[in-house]
Design a protein around this motif. Structure first.
Motif, PDB file in Angstrom:
ATOM      1  N   MET A   1       0.842  -1.211   0.000  1.00 43.00           N
ATOM      2  CA  MET A   1       0.000   0.000   0.000  1.00 43.00           C
ATOM      3  C   MET A   1       0.866   1.245   0.000  1.00 43.00           C
ATOM      4  N   ALA A   2       0.348   2.315  -0.616  1.00 44.94           N
ATOM      5  CA  ALA A   2       1.092   3.558  -0.671  1.00 44.94           C
ATOM      6  C   ALA A   2       1.316   4.081   0.734  1.00 44.94           C
ATOM      7  N   GLY A   3       2.521   4.607   0.985  1.00 43.73           N
ATOM      8  CA  GLY A   3       2.833   5.193   2.262  1.00 43.73           C
ATOM      9  C   GLY A   3       3.390   4.209   3.268  1.00 43.73           C
ATOM     10  N   LYS A   4       3.240   2.916   3.037  1.00 39.66           N
ATOM     11  CA  LYS A   4       3.767   1.909   3.952  1.00 39.66           C
ATOM     12  C   LYS A   4       5.166   1.523   3.515  1.00 39.66           C
ATOM     13  N   GLU A   5       6.103   1.569   4.454  1.00 41.83           N
ATOM     14  CA  GLU A   5       7.487   1.268   4.128  1.00 41.83           C
ATOM     15  C   GLU A   5       7.629  -0.212   3.790  1.00 41.83           C
ATOM     16  N   LYS A   6       8.340  -0.500   2.732  1.00 40.01           N
ATOM     17  CA  LYS A   6       8.521  -1.874   2.278  1.00 40.01           C
ATOM     18  C   LYS A   6       9.998  -2.223   2.286  1.00 40.01           C
ATOM     19  N   ALA A   7      10.263  -3.507   2.472  1.00 37.26           N
ATOM     20  CA  ALA A   7      11.643  -3.967   2.501  1.00 37.26           C
ATOM     21  C   ALA A   7      12.287  -3.762   1.140  1.00 37.26           C
ATOM     22  N   ARG A   8      13.557  -3.404   1.153  1.00 35.86           N
ATOM     23  CA  ARG A   8      14.258  -3.184  -0.103  1.00 35.86           C
ATOM     24  C   ARG A   8      14.445  -4.505  -0.836  1.00 35.86           C
ATOM     25  N   ILE A   9      14.252  -4.467  -2.139  1.00 34.24           N
ATOM     26  CA  ILE A   9      14.395  -5.668  -2.953  1.00 34.24           C
ATOM     27  C   ILE A   9      15.870  -6.054  -3.021  1.00 34.24           C
ATOM     28  N   PRO A  10      16.206  -7.311  -2.727  1.00 36.88           N
ATOM     29  CA  PRO A  10      17.611  -7.740  -2.798  1.00 36.88           C
ATOM     30  C   PRO A  10      18.189  -7.522  -4.193  1.00 36.88           C
ATOM     31  N   ARG A  11      19.464  -7.193  -4.245  1.00 40.71           N
ATOM     32  CA  ARG A  11      20.126  -6.895  -5.519  1.00 40.71           C
ATOM     33  C   ARG A  11      20.002  -8.057  -6.502  1.00 40.71           C
ATOM     34  N   SER A  12      20.183  -9.301  -6.023  1.00 38.21           N
ATOM     35  CA  SER A  12      20.138 -10.446  -6.935  1.00 38.21           C
ATOM     36  C   SER A  12      18.749 -10.602  -7.555  1.00 38.21           C
ATOM     37  N   VAL A  13      17.706 -10.396  -6.746  1.00 37.14           N
ATOM     38  CA  VAL A  13      16.333 -10.487  -7.244  1.00 37.14           C
ATOM     39  C   VAL A  13      16.065  -9.364  -8.237  1.00 37.14           C
ATOM     40  N   TYR A  14      16.516  -8.178  -7.888  1.00 34.81           N
ATOM     41  CA  TYR A  14      16.329  -7.009  -8.757  1.00 34.81           C
ATOM     42  C   TYR A  14      17.015  -7.200 -10.101  1.00 34.81           C
ATOM     43  N   ASP A  15      18.267  -7.609 -10.079  1.00 37.19           N
ATOM     44  CA  ASP A  15      19.023  -7.770 -11.326  1.00 37.19           C
ATOM     45  C   ASP A  15      18.374  -8.805 -12.229  1.00 37.19           C
ATOM     46  N   ARG A  16      17.934  -9.907 -11.642  1.00 38.08           N
ATOM     47  CA  ARG A  16      17.328 -10.978 -12.437  1.00 38.08           C
ATOM     48  C   ARG A  16      16.023 -10.527 -13.077  1.00 38.08           C
ATOM     49  N   GLU A  17      15.175  -9.869 -12.295  1.00 33.27           N
ATOM     50  CA  GLU A  17      13.887  -9.444 -12.823  1.00 33.27           C
ATOM     51  C   GLU A  17      14.038  -8.293 -13.811  1.00 33.27           C
ATOM     52  N   LEU A  18      14.977  -7.379 -13.542  1.00 30.90           N
ATOM     53  CA  LEU A  18      15.199  -6.280 -14.482  1.00 30.90           C
ATOM     54  C   LEU A  18      15.633  -6.814 -15.833  1.00 30.90           C
ATOM     55  N   LEU A  19      16.523  -7.774 -15.854  1.00 24.66           N
ATOM     56  CA  LEU A  19      16.984  -8.343 -17.117  1.00 24.66           C
ATOM     57  C   LEU A  19      15.830  -9.029 -17.854  1.00 24.66           C
ATOM     58  N   ARG A  20      14.960  -9.710 -17.116  1.00 23.66           N
ATOM     59  CA  ARG A  20      13.807 -10.355 -17.754  1.00 23.66           C
ATOM     60  C   ARG A  20      12.880  -9.310 -18.380  1.00 23.66           C
ATOM     61  N   LEU A  21      12.626  -8.246 -17.628  1.00 23.32           N
ATOM     62  CA  LEU A  21      11.760  -7.193 -18.147  1.00 23.32           C
ATOM     63  C   LEU A  21      12.389  -6.477 -19.335  1.00 23.32           C
ATOM     64  N   GLN A  22      13.688  -6.272 -19.300  1.00 17.89           N
ATOM     65  CA  GLN A  22      14.360  -5.631 -20.433  1.00 17.89           C
ATOM     66  C   GLN A  22      14.305  -6.502 -21.677  1.00 17.89           C
ATOM     67  N   ALA A  23      14.350  -7.825 -21.493  1.00 14.08           N
ATOM     68  CA  ALA A  23      14.188  -8.726 -22.636  1.00 14.08           C
ATOM     69  C   ALA A  23      12.783  -8.577 -23.230  1.00 14.08           C
ATOM     70  N   GLU A  24      11.781  -8.375 -22.359  1.00 16.89           N
ATOM     71  CA  GLU A  24      10.423  -8.162 -22.847  1.00 16.89           C
ATOM     72  C   GLU A  24      10.293  -6.816 -23.553  1.00 16.89           C
ATOM     73  N   LEU A  25      11.037  -5.818 -23.074  1.00 12.66           N
ATOM     74  CA  LEU A  25      11.020  -4.519 -23.756  1.00 12.66           C
ATOM     75  C   LEU A  25      11.556  -4.638 -25.180  1.00 12.66           C
ATOM     76  N   VAL A  26      12.533  -5.496 -25.385  1.00 15.73           N
ATOM     77  CA  VAL A  26      13.045  -5.726 -26.739  1.00 15.73           C
ATOM     78  C   VAL A  26      11.944  -6.333 -27.605  1.00 15.73           C
ATOM     79  N   LYS A  27      11.177  -7.276 -27.036  1.00 11.32           N
ATOM     80  CA  LYS A  27      10.059  -7.864 -27.782  1.00 11.32           C
ATOM     81  C   LYS A  27       9.011  -6.797 -28.101  1.00 11.32           C
ATOM     82  N   LEU A  28       8.744  -5.926 -27.126  1.00 13.74           N
ATOM     83  CA  LEU A  28       7.802  -4.836 -27.365  1.00 13.74           C
ATOM     84  C   LEU A  28       8.296  -3.939 -28.492  1.00 13.74           C
ATOM     85  N   GLN A  29       9.568  -3.615 -28.466  1.00  7.83           N
ATOM     86  CA  GLN A  29      10.160  -2.781 -29.509  1.00  7.83           C
ATOM     87  C   GLN A  29       9.974  -3.407 -30.886  1.00  7.83           C
ATOM     88  N   GLU A  30      10.250  -4.699 -30.998  1.00  8.39           N
ATOM     89  CA  GLU A  30      10.124  -5.371 -32.290  1.00  8.39           C
ATOM     90  C   GLU A  30       8.667  -5.437 -32.739  1.00  8.39           C
TER      91      GLU A  30
END
Length: 272
Positions: A1-30
């Motif tokens: 919920m907005a305004g509620k402090e949330k735990a920071r996403i671990p770097r390993s989880v962030y890097d993995r998901e960001l790369l997956r999403l960026q791969a999808e952005l390439v598909k969107l681009q094409e």
């Protein structure tokens, strides 16, 4: 919920998901290129809300011939005499293009209103015309997505202070940025008025909580991907041709060319 402090996403989880999403952005681009679609993504929000760093992650693996950033400077004297939306129209995408607006025509509803760069009548006219303008864009087939990056007062101040202390990022701080610290409530009122008039069915605002930068990047990109009905476009197989036999070419003497000095060779390894 907005305004509620949330735990920071671990770097390993962030890097993995960001790369997956960026791969999808390439598909969107094409898909955009193949379908000759037109996409506009608008990044708005307070100073230091994380717009620029998110844009950086969006475009990191994309083709600059398909995806481009529109970050307009202040208007010229001539542009000030034009219809307000006129200078933005020329930056809209043609078929097969995506344009990311790093701030947009909403400058008039925010910084221009708060800082007195426009008259009350110009601001009123903007709020009246903007929904009509955006309905015309959507009706013409443009896929328009508007994101508001929402940062807390404390986090904005922390980011400003970190920029002051970092010579590599100090250039990001302008006089207007610093004045925004003392005009927080003025910007809040301006944003509220803007949402009342421009959060319309055809082009709604999507608010991204941006106090935690890893989270905001993942959330914004994931939402953009989910909001566009793209599909993977089949790609032709690519084969590297065989290298032909030499036909007698001789490379010129290297001494005839001027080479960049090997700066890297002067570096020494340092300890941890």
């Amino acid at each position: 919920m907005a305004g509620k402090e949330k735990a920071r996403i671990p770097r390993s989880v962030y890097d993995r998901e960001l790369l997956r999403l960026q791969a999808e952005l390439v598909k969107l681009q094409e898909w955009v290129r193949h379908e000759r679609a037109r996409v506009v993504v608008m990044f708005e929000g307070r100073d230091a809300a994380g717009k620029g760093s998110t844009i950086k992650r969006v475009i990191e693996h994309l083709n600059p011939r398909v995806v481009r950033i529109a970050a307009l400077p202040g208007p010229t004297e001539r542009e000030r005499t034009q219809w307000y939306f006129q200078r933005y129209v020329e930056h809209l995408p043609a078929a097969g293009e995506i344009v990311l607006f790093d701030r947009s025509w909403y400058n008039r509803a925010g910084v221009e209103r708060v800082m007195g760069f426009c008259t009350p009548e110009e601001h009123r006219r903007f709020l009246q015309q903007c929904p009509i303008f955006e309905r015309l864009l959507v009706d013409d087939g443009i896929l328009l997505r508007k994101y508001w990056f929402s940062v807390s007062r404390d986090e904005q101040e922390r980011r400003f202070r970190s920029r002051i202390d970092d010579p590599m990022r100090r250039w990001k701080l302008s006089t207007i940025d610093l004045r925004s610290v003392t005009q927080w409530e003025d910007y809040s009122r301006a944003k509220g008025d803007m949402f009342v008039h421009t959060d319309i069915t055809e082009s709604p605002w999507y608010v991204v909580e941006s106090d935690e930068k890893r989270r905001v990047r993942l959330n914004m990109i994931a939402h953009l991907l989910a909001s566009v009905p793209y599909s993977e476009v089949p790609q032709e197989e690519v084969f590297l041709p065989a290298r032909p036999e030499s036909n007698g070419y001789l490379r010129p003497d290297r001494l005839l060319q001027t080479y960049v000095p090997d700066h890297a060779a002067t570096l020494k390894e340092t300890g941890p």
